[in-house]
Design a protein around this motif. Structure first.
Motif, PDB file in Angstrom:
ATOM      1  N   ILE A  13       0.659  -3.620  -6.995  1.00 28.59           N
ATOM      2  CA  ILE A  13       0.011  -4.096  -5.767  1.00 28.59           C
ATOM      3  C   ILE A  13       1.037  -4.789  -4.864  1.00 28.59           C
ATOM      4  O   ILE A  13       1.002  -4.637  -3.645  1.00 28.59           O
ATOM      5  N   TYR A  14       1.982  -5.512  -5.454  1.00 33.27           N
ATOM      6  CA  TYR A  14       3.006  -6.193  -4.653  1.00 33.27           C
ATOM      7  C   TYR A  14       3.980  -5.189  -4.042  1.00 33.27           C
ATOM      8  O   TYR A  14       4.439  -5.374  -2.921  1.00 33.27           O
ATOM      9  N   VAL A  15       4.268  -4.121  -4.785  1.00 37.50           N
ATOM     10  CA  VAL A  15       5.111  -3.045  -4.242  1.00 37.50           C
ATOM     11  C   VAL A  15       4.418  -2.427  -3.030  1.00 37.50           C
ATOM     12  O   VAL A  15       5.036  -2.204  -1.990  1.00 37.50           O
ATOM     13  N   ASN A  16       3.112  -2.165  -3.158  1.00 33.68           N
ATOM     14  CA  ASN A  16       2.350  -1.579  -2.055  1.00 33.68           C
ATOM     15  C   ASN A  16       2.318  -2.494  -0.837  1.00 33.68           C
ATOM     16  O   ASN A  16       2.502  -2.044   0.289  1.00 33.68           O
ATOM     17  N   ILE A  17       2.074  -3.767  -1.057  1.00 37.38           N
ATOM     18  CA  ILE A  17       2.013  -4.712   0.055  1.00 37.38           C
ATOM     19  C   ILE A  17       3.370  -4.805   0.748  1.00 37.38           C
ATOM     20  O   ILE A  17       3.450  -4.810   1.984  1.00 37.38           O
ATOM     21  N   THR A  18       4.448  -4.847  -0.031  1.00 34.84           N
ATOM     22  CA  THR A  18       5.790  -4.933   0.537  1.00 34.84           C
ATOM     23  C   THR A  18       6.098  -3.715   1.395  1.00 34.84           C
ATOM     24  O   THR A  18       6.553  -3.843   2.542  1.00 34.84           O
ATOM     25  N   PHE A  19       5.856  -2.512   0.855  1.00 35.99           N
ATOM     26  CA  PHE A  19       6.128  -1.304   1.626  1.00 35.99           C
ATOM     27  C   PHE A  19       5.221  -1.200   2.849  1.00 35.99           C
ATOM     28  O   PHE A  19       5.651  -0.730   3.907  1.00 35.99           O
ATOM     29  N   LEU A  20       3.981  -1.628   2.741  1.00 38.63           N
ATOM     30  CA  LEU A  20       3.081  -1.590   3.892  1.00 38.63           C
ATOM     31  C   LEU A  20       3.577  -2.528   4.991  1.00 38.63           C
ATOM     32  O   LEU A  20       3.596  -2.163   6.169  1.00 38.63           O
ATOM     33  N   LEU A  21       3.998  -3.722   4.619  1.00 39.31           N
ATOM     34  CA  LEU A  21       4.518  -4.653   5.625  1.00 39.31           C
ATOM     35  C   LEU A  21       5.793  -4.130   6.274  1.00 39.31           C
ATOM     36  O   LEU A  21       5.989  -4.299   7.486  1.00 39.31           O
ATOM     37  N   LEU A  22       6.645  -3.486   5.501  1.00 45.46           N
ATOM     38  CA  LEU A  22       7.860  -2.894   6.074  1.00 45.46           C
ATOM     39  C   LEU A  22       7.521  -1.778   7.067  1.00 45.46           C
ATOM     40  O   LEU A  22       8.134  -1.677   8.128  1.00 45.46           O
ATOM     41  N   THR A  23       6.552  -0.940   6.727  1.00 49.35           N
ATOM     42  CA  THR A  23       6.189   0.138   7.650  1.00 49.35           C
ATOM     43  C   THR A  23       5.545  -0.411   8.912  1.00 49.35           C
ATOM     44  O   THR A  23       5.804   0.088  10.005  1.00 49.35           O
ATOM     45  N   ILE A  24       4.727  -1.442   8.771  1.00 54.50           N
ATOM     46  CA  ILE A  24       4.128  -2.058   9.965  1.00 54.50           C
ATOM     47  C   ILE A  24       5.222  -2.654  10.841  1.00 54.50           C
ATOM     48  O   ILE A  24       5.199  -2.517  12.065  1.00 54.50           O
ATOM     49  N   TYR A  25       6.215  -3.285  10.223  1.00 57.58           N
ATOM     50  CA  TYR A  25       7.337  -3.852  10.981  1.00 57.58           C
ATOM     51  C   TYR A  25       8.092  -2.760  11.730  1.00 57.58           C
ATOM     52  O   TYR A  25       8.409  -2.905  12.910  1.00 57.58           O
ATOM     53  N   ILE A  26       8.370  -1.639  11.057  1.00 58.32           N
ATOM     54  CA  ILE A  26       9.102  -0.542  11.697  1.00 58.32           C
ATOM     55  C   ILE A  26       8.313   0.013  12.870  1.00 58.32           C
ATOM     56  O   ILE A  26       8.875   0.309  13.929  1.00 58.32           O
ATOM     57  N   ILE A  27       7.012   0.147  12.708  1.00 60.30           N
ATOM     58  CA  ILE A  27       6.182   0.718  13.768  1.00 60.30           C
ATOM     59  C   ILE A  27       6.039  -0.254  14.937  1.00 60.30           C
ATOM     60  O   ILE A  27       6.092   0.148  16.101  1.00 60.30           O
ATOM     61  N   LEU A  28       5.873  -1.537  14.659  1.00 65.40           N
ATOM     62  CA  LEU A  28       5.628  -2.513  15.721  1.00 65.40           C
ATOM     63  C   LEU A  28       6.901  -3.107  16.332  1.00 65.40           C
ATOM     64  O   LEU A  28       6.832  -3.721  17.390  1.00 65.40           O
ATOM     65  N   PHE A  88       7.383  10.261   8.422  1.00 61.81           N
ATOM     66  CA  PHE A  88       7.398   9.737   7.051  1.00 61.81           C
ATOM     67  C   PHE A  88       6.903   8.292   7.017  1.00 61.81           C
ATOM     68  O   PHE A  88       6.167   7.898   6.118  1.00 61.81           O
ATOM     69  N   VAL A  89       7.308   7.493   7.991  1.00 57.56           N
ATOM     70  CA  VAL A  89       6.891   6.088   8.026  1.00 57.56           C
ATOM     71  C   VAL A  89       5.379   5.988   8.223  1.00 57.56           C
ATOM     72  O   VAL A  89       4.708   5.199   7.555  1.00 57.56           O
ATOM     73  N   LEU A  90       4.827   6.787   9.118  1.00 55.97           N
ATOM     74  CA  LEU A  90       3.375   6.771   9.321  1.00 55.97           C
ATOM     75  C   LEU A  90       2.647   7.257   8.075  1.00 55.97           C
ATOM     76  O   LEU A  90       1.607   6.698   7.687  1.00 55.97           O
ATOM     77  N   GLY A  91       3.185   8.292   7.433  1.00 53.83           N
ATOM     78  CA  GLY A  91       2.607   8.757   6.171  1.00 53.83           C
ATOM     79  C   GLY A  91       2.657   7.683   5.095  1.00 53.83           C
ATOM     80  O   GLY A  91       1.724   7.515   4.315  1.00 53.83           O
ATOM     81  N   GLU A  92       3.763   6.945   5.082  1.00 52.24           N
ATOM     82  CA  GLU A  92       3.919   5.832   4.142  1.00 52.24           C
ATOM     83  C   GLU A  92       2.840   4.771   4.381  1.00 52.24           C
ATOM     84  O   GLU A  92       2.241   4.261   3.435  1.00 52.24           O
ATOM     85  N   ALA A  93       2.597   4.445   5.630  1.00 48.63           N
ATOM     86  CA  ALA A  93       1.579   3.433   5.949  1.00 48.63           C
ATOM     87  C   ALA A  93       0.201   3.889   5.470  1.00 48.63           C
ATOM     88  O   ALA A  93      -0.535   3.116   4.853  1.00 48.63           O
ATOM     89  N   ILE A  94      -0.128   5.144   5.719  1.00 50.26           N
ATOM     90  CA  ILE A  94      -1.423   5.677   5.286  1.00 50.26           C
ATOM     91  C   ILE A  94      -1.526   5.666   3.760  1.00 50.26           C
ATOM     92  O   ILE A  94      -2.548   5.264   3.193  1.00 50.26           O
ATOM     93  N   PHE A  95      -0.454   6.082   3.092  1.00 55.85           N
ATOM     94  CA  PHE A  95      -0.438   6.101   1.630  1.00 55.85           C
ATOM     95  C   PHE A  95      -0.605   4.702   1.057  1.00 55.85           C
ATOM     96  O   PHE A  95      -1.356   4.492   0.098  1.00 55.85           O
ATOM     97  N   ARG A  96       0.073   3.714   1.637  1.00 53.65           N
ATOM     98  CA  ARG A  96      -0.017   2.340   1.132  1.00 53.65           C
ATOM     99  C   ARG A  96      -1.407   1.750   1.368  1.00 53.65           C
ATOM    100  O   ARG A  96      -1.937   1.034   0.524  1.00 53.65           O
ATOM    101  N   ILE A  97      -2.002   2.035   2.512  1.00 50.35           N
ATOM    102  CA  ILE A  97      -3.359   1.549   2.780  1.00 50.35           C
ATOM    103  C   ILE A  97      -4.329   2.158   1.763  1.00 50.35           C
ATOM    104  O   ILE A  97      -5.185   1.461   1.209  1.00 50.35           O
ATOM    105  N   TYR A  98      -4.161   3.441   1.493  1.00 51.59           N
ATOM    106  CA  TYR A  98      -5.003   4.102   0.478  1.00 51.59           C
ATOM    107  C   TYR A  98      -4.833   3.430  -0.884  1.00 51.59           C
ATOM    108  O   TYR A  98      -5.807   3.173  -1.584  1.00 51.59           O
ATOM    109  N   ASN A  99      -3.580   3.152  -1.264  1.00 52.52           N
ATOM    110  CA  ASN A  99      -3.335   2.500  -2.554  1.00 52.52           C
ATOM    111  C   ASN A  99      -3.961   1.114  -2.620  1.00 52.52           C
ATOM    112  O   ASN A  99      -4.450   0.699  -3.671  1.00 52.52           O
ATOM    113  N   LEU A 100      -3.924   0.376  -1.520  1.00 50.96           N
ATOM    114  CA  LEU A 100      -4.519  -0.964  -1.525  1.00 50.96           C
ATOM    115  C   LEU A 100      -6.042  -0.901  -1.556  1.00 50.96           C
ATOM    116  O   LEU A 100      -6.686  -1.763  -2.149  1.00 50.96           O
TER     117      LEU A 100
END
Length: 137
Positions: A13-28, A88-100
């Motif tokens: 869960i911490y891996v997912n949260i970390t990657f999700l925050l990184l993707t949000i940072y890259i997008i924003l 890939f980054v957008l796909g990563e965000a979707i994948f991480r949201i699904y995992n959470l």
């Protein structure tokens, strides 16, 4: 390797949260830099470009994301190497949201291995892109 997999599985869960925050940072990041550049102009400059005089592999990335609506009128805009990275980054965000969302379900060891391999492949492709870009420039 089994110790690493079991550690990641316990802390998935911490891996997912970390990657999700990184993707949000890259997008924003491009949207955040617009007001900050007005206050601190040096913040909007690429440090690598300023020091070496050569563009870095990510130079133009901020402009690319800011002009992303262009992709709706010109599909070739997404074929640019940075466009592929952003897909890939957008796909990563979707994948991480699904995992959470499905966090209560126990992730199998095979699922974690596939997830790690996907990230390894993506990281390798990005590294190759950077090396080729630096060799060309």
């Amino acid at each position: 390797m089994k110790k690493i997999i079991s550690f990641i599985k316990k802390n998935y869960i911490y891996v997912n949260i970390t990657f999700l925050l990184l993707t949000i940072y890259i997008i924003l990041f491009p949207m955040i830099t617009i007001p900050i550049k007005n206050i601190f102009p040096a913040f909007g400059e690429c440090t690598y470009l300023r020091v070496t005089g050569k563009p870095c592999p990510l130079c133009g990335g901020t402009r690319y994301i800011q002009n992303l609506p262009k992709a709706f009128t010109d599909i070739t805009y997404l074929v640019h190497p940075f466009g592929v990275i952003m897909i890939f980054v957008l796909g990563e965000a979707i994948f991480r949201i699904y995992n959470l969302i499905t966090k209560n379900k126990e992730k199998s060891e095979k699922y974690v291995k596939v997830d790690l391999n996907i990230h390894l492949i993506t990281f390798t492709c990005f590294t190759i892109y950077e090396i080729v870009f630096i060799m060309i420039n």
